[in-house]
Design a protein around this motif. Structure first.
Motif, short mmCIF file in Angstrom:
data_model
loop_
_atom_site.label_atom_id
_atom_site.label_comp_id
_atom_site.label_asym_id
_atom_site.label_seq_id
_atom_site.Cartn_x
_atom_site.Cartn_y
_atom_site.Cartn_z
N SER A 40 11.15 30.60 81.45
CA SER A 40 10.62 30.07 82.73
C SER A 40 10.48 28.63 82.91
O SER A 40 10.22 28.05 83.73
CB SER A 40 9.27 30.75 83.16
OG SER A 40 8.20 30.45 82.29
N ALA A 41 10.15 28.08 81.57
CA ALA A 41 10.43 26.42 81.68
C ALA A 41 11.62 25.71 81.54
O ALA A 41 11.56 24.61 81.86
CB ALA A 41 9.57 25.95 80.22
N ILE A 42 12.48 26.36 81.47
CA ILE A 42 14.10 25.89 81.60
C ILE A 42 14.71 25.97 82.88
O ILE A 42 14.65 26.78 83.72
CB ILE A 42 15.05 26.57 80.79
CG1 ILE A 42 14.31 26.46 79.28
CG2 ILE A 42 16.34 26.09 80.94
CD1 ILE A 42 15.11 27.36 78.52
N HIS A 43 14.76 24.87 83.63
CA HIS A 43 15.13 24.74 85.01
C HIS A 43 16.34 23.76 84.97
O HIS A 43 16.27 22.51 84.68
CB HIS A 43 14.13 23.89 85.97
CG HIS A 43 12.83 24.77 85.91
ND1 HIS A 43 12.70 25.75 86.60
CD2 HIS A 43 11.72 24.32 85.25
CE1 HIS A 43 11.53 26.53 86.57
NE2 HIS A 43 10.84 25.41 85.64
N GLY A 44 17.65 24.42 84.93
CA GLY A 44 18.95 23.73 84.81
C GLY A 44 19.01 23.08 83.25
O GLY A 44 18.10 23.67 82.38
N PRO A 45 19.75 22.06 83.28
CA PRO A 45 19.59 21.64 81.82
C PRO A 45 18.37 20.88 81.58
O PRO A 45 17.91 20.18 82.14
CB PRO A 45 20.94 20.45 81.64
CG PRO A 45 21.72 21.02 83.17
CD PRO A 45 20.76 21.73 83.91
N SER A 46 17.67 21.42 80.46
CA SER A 46 16.37 21.02 80.09
C SER A 46 16.43 20.54 78.65
O SER A 46 16.89 21.37 77.80
CB SER A 46 15.37 22.27 80.34
OG SER A 46 15.42 22.68 81.63
N GLU A 47 15.67 19.15 78.45
CA GLU A 47 15.58 18.72 77.36
C GLU A 47 14.26 19.40 76.56
O GLU A 47 13.48 19.94 76.94
CB GLU A 47 15.48 17.31 77.18
CG GLU A 47 16.46 16.70 77.69
CD GLU A 47 16.18 14.79 77.96
OE1 GLU A 47 14.85 14.88 77.62
OE2 GLU A 47 17.11 14.06 78.26
N VAL A 48 14.41 19.54 75.20
CA VAL A 48 13.45 20.29 74.32
C VAL A 48 12.11 19.50 74.73
O VAL A 48 11.05 20.41 74.64
CB VAL A 48 14.06 20.08 72.90
CG1 VAL A 48 12.55 20.44 72.02
CG2 VAL A 48 15.06 20.97 72.38
N ALA A 49 11.94 18.60 74.95
CA ALA A 49 10.67 17.90 75.06
C ALA A 49 9.78 18.34 76.44
O ALA A 49 8.89 18.68 76.49
CB ALA A 49 10.66 16.23 75.15
N ALA A 50 10.83 18.27 77.46
CA ALA A 50 10.27 19.15 78.66
C ALA A 50 9.83 20.50 78.52
O ALA A 50 9.04 20.96 79.03
CB ALA A 50 11.32 18.92 79.66
N ILE A 51 10.78 21.25 77.68
CA ILE A 51 10.44 22.65 77.73
C ILE A 51 9.09 22.86 76.76
O ILE A 51 8.17 23.48 76.86
CB ILE A 51 11.55 23.26 76.63
CG1 ILE A 51 12.73 23.32 77.46
CG2 ILE A 51 11.28 24.84 76.34
CD1 ILE A 51 13.97 23.81 76.79
N ARG A 52 9.02 21.87 75.55
CA ARG A 52 7.69 21.82 74.98
C ARG A 52 6.47 21.54 75.49
O ARG A 52 5.48 22.15 75.63
CB ARG A 52 7.83 20.76 73.57
CG ARG A 52 6.81 20.79 72.62
CD ARG A 52 7.14 20.01 71.64
NE ARG A 52 5.82 19.89 70.76
CZ ARG A 52 5.44 19.12 69.80
NH1 ARG A 52 6.43 17.98 69.84
NH2 ARG A 52 4.48 18.95 69.17
#
Length: 86
Positions: A37-49
């Motif tokens: 649910s934290a992945i919105h389109g291409p997502s960098e690991v820092a944003a997911i974390r």
């Protein structure tokens, strides 16, 4: 070693990952659901974390498991797939 490799990746949901996330009775563990649910389109690991709120090593292991299950894809995986298909 996984953390170094994974922290440089960009992730996005596959069709299977999107279906698993949308299905409330999929049996998907809560921590996997939070990541998807934290992945919105291409997502960098820092944003997911930042969205998931766990340590980098744990997130790297979970992302690796989700990649193995086919729920997420990385730029590396996509490049290998398309190069093989060409």
């Amino acid at each position: 070693m996984i953390a170094i490799r994974t922290t440089q990746a960009v992730y996005w949901l596959t069709d299977a990952g999107l279906r698993a996330l949308r299905c409330s009775d999929s049996g998907l563990p809560h921590h996997y659901r939070r990541i998807l649910s934290a992945i919105h389109g291409p997502s960098e690991v820092a944003a997911i974390r930042a969205a998931v709120g766990c340590d980098g090593h744990t997130l790297a292991a979970w992302l690796d498991e989700l990649d193995t299950l086919g729920f997420v894809q990385t730029a590396r995986t996509a490049a290998a797939y398309y190069l093989k298909a060409a």
